[in-house]
Scaffold this motif. Sequence first.
Motif, short mmCIF file in Angstrom:
data_model
loop_
_atom_site.label_atom_id
_atom_site.label_comp_id
_atom_site.label_asym_id
_atom_site.label_seq_id
_atom_site.Cartn_x
_atom_site.Cartn_y
_atom_site.Cartn_z
N GLU A 23 46.80 40.16 32.73
CA GLU A 23 47.25 39.26 33.78
C GLU A 23 47.62 40.03 35.03
O GLU A 23 48.38 41.00 34.98
CB GLU A 23 48.47 38.45 33.32
CG GLU A 23 48.98 37.48 34.38
CD GLU A 23 50.32 36.85 34.04
OE1 GLU A 23 50.84 36.09 34.90
OE2 GLU A 23 50.85 37.12 32.94
N THR A 24 47.09 39.60 36.16
CA THR A 24 47.34 40.25 37.44
C THR A 24 47.65 39.20 38.49
O THR A 24 46.91 38.23 38.64
CB THR A 24 46.11 41.08 37.89
OG1 THR A 24 45.83 42.10 36.92
CG2 THR A 24 46.35 41.72 39.25
N VAL A 25 48.76 39.40 39.20
CA VAL A 25 49.14 38.52 40.30
C VAL A 25 49.00 39.32 41.59
O VAL A 25 49.62 40.38 41.74
CB VAL A 25 50.59 38.01 40.15
CG1 VAL A 25 50.98 37.16 41.35
CG2 VAL A 25 50.73 37.22 38.85
N ALA A 26 48.17 38.84 42.50
CA ALA A 26 47.93 39.52 43.78
C ALA A 26 48.65 38.78 44.89
O ALA A 26 48.52 37.55 45.00
CB ALA A 26 46.43 39.59 44.07
N ILE A 27 49.40 39.52 45.70
CA ILE A 27 50.15 38.86 46.78
C ILE A 27 49.78 39.46 48.14
O ILE A 27 49.53 40.65 48.29
CB ILE A 27 51.68 38.94 46.57
CG1 ILE A 27 52.17 40.40 46.55
CG2 ILE A 27 52.07 38.21 45.30
CD1 ILE A 27 53.70 40.51 46.52
N GLU A 28 49.73 38.58 49.13
CA GLU A 28 49.55 38.93 50.54
C GLU A 28 50.37 37.93 51.35
O GLU A 28 50.47 36.76 50.97
CB GLU A 28 48.08 38.86 50.96
CG GLU A 28 47.33 40.17 50.87
CD GLU A 28 47.83 41.23 51.86
OE1 GLU A 28 48.62 40.87 52.76
OE2 GLU A 28 47.42 42.39 51.73
N GLN A 29 50.91 38.36 52.48
CA GLN A 29 51.74 37.44 53.25
C GLN A 29 50.95 36.59 54.23
O GLN A 29 51.49 35.63 54.80
CB GLN A 29 52.84 38.20 53.99
CG GLN A 29 52.38 39.13 55.09
CD GLN A 29 53.55 39.74 55.83
OE1 GLN A 29 54.71 39.39 55.60
NE2 GLN A 29 53.27 40.67 56.73
N ASN A 30 49.67 36.91 54.44
CA ASN A 30 48.85 36.16 55.38
C ASN A 30 47.92 35.21 54.64
O ASN A 30 47.20 35.62 53.71
CB ASN A 30 48.05 37.13 56.25
CG ASN A 30 47.29 36.43 57.36
OD1 ASN A 30 46.28 35.79 57.11
ND2 ASN A 30 47.79 36.52 58.58
N GLU A 31 47.91 33.94 55.04
CA GLU A 31 47.11 32.94 54.33
C GLU A 31 45.62 33.21 54.43
O GLU A 31 44.85 32.85 53.52
CB GLU A 31 47.43 31.54 54.86
CG GLU A 31 47.10 31.31 56.32
CD GLU A 31 47.49 29.91 56.78
OE1 GLU A 31 47.84 29.09 55.92
OE2 GLU A 31 47.43 29.65 58.00
N GLN A 32 45.17 33.86 55.51
CA GLN A 32 43.74 34.18 55.62
C GLN A 32 43.32 35.20 54.57
O GLN A 32 42.23 35.11 54.00
CB GLN A 32 43.43 34.71 57.02
CG GLN A 32 43.49 33.66 58.11
CD GLN A 32 43.16 34.25 59.46
OE1 GLN A 32 43.82 35.19 59.92
NE2 GLN A 32 42.15 33.71 60.10
#
Length: 232
Positions: free
Chosen positions: A75-84
């Motif tokens: 299981e991997t959760v990838a996060i970025e703060q920009n919706e694009q």
Amino acid sequence: MSDPFAQALHDFHFDEMLGPLVYRRGEETEEVGIEFYFDVIDGDGSWLEPYLDGPLLDMGAGAGRHALYFQEQFETVAIEQNEQLVEVLRDRGVKDARQVNMFNLQETFEENRFKSAIALGTQVSLSRSMQGLTQFLDDLAYVTRPNATAIIDGYDPEKEETKSKLDYYTDRSDGLAYRLLQMEYDGMLGEPWLYRLFTPERFRDATNTTDWEIVEVRYATENLYQLALEKQ
């Protein structure tokens, strides 16, 4: 303010590039290559793979090159703060991509959520100060389990290759420096990003009051180091 970096990666992925992405320092500019953000990662046999296990948190996942590999292992959760960028991650096949600021982990994830974490892309330097770095490590400790591991990278401010960067600024303190990174794309000038650069030794100083210990230091290039941390 608009984010030229996110817009450029978004347009590259959807084959809609409107010109180069550049760094700017006053009138000086330097074109930025972005193709490598879309490289296919083969982590099999990599030194970092034994440190990682799921659930994994990929912080500042960019275009998903690491998440796409590791999600096939666990299981991997990838996060970025920009919706694009989240749109890019999902379109490229990242199964769990979320719009999250990596410096707001406690507000987003429950305690003990992850077994390991990565931040590959020097984005931890956006913590801006030694105090900010310690706070980030405390937040990361909150959302990770006992005996968790993390892989974090950064530019060594004492290496000549780092000092030659367009956006490099010296500091009087030993083992520290700054980058003031401003990007421009298609006439869009972004807000400057302030990076605090730490040597591995100064990074170790920041861990002293946290639950983390640096257990391995490696240099991927002459000036880019990678740290393996274990939660005590």
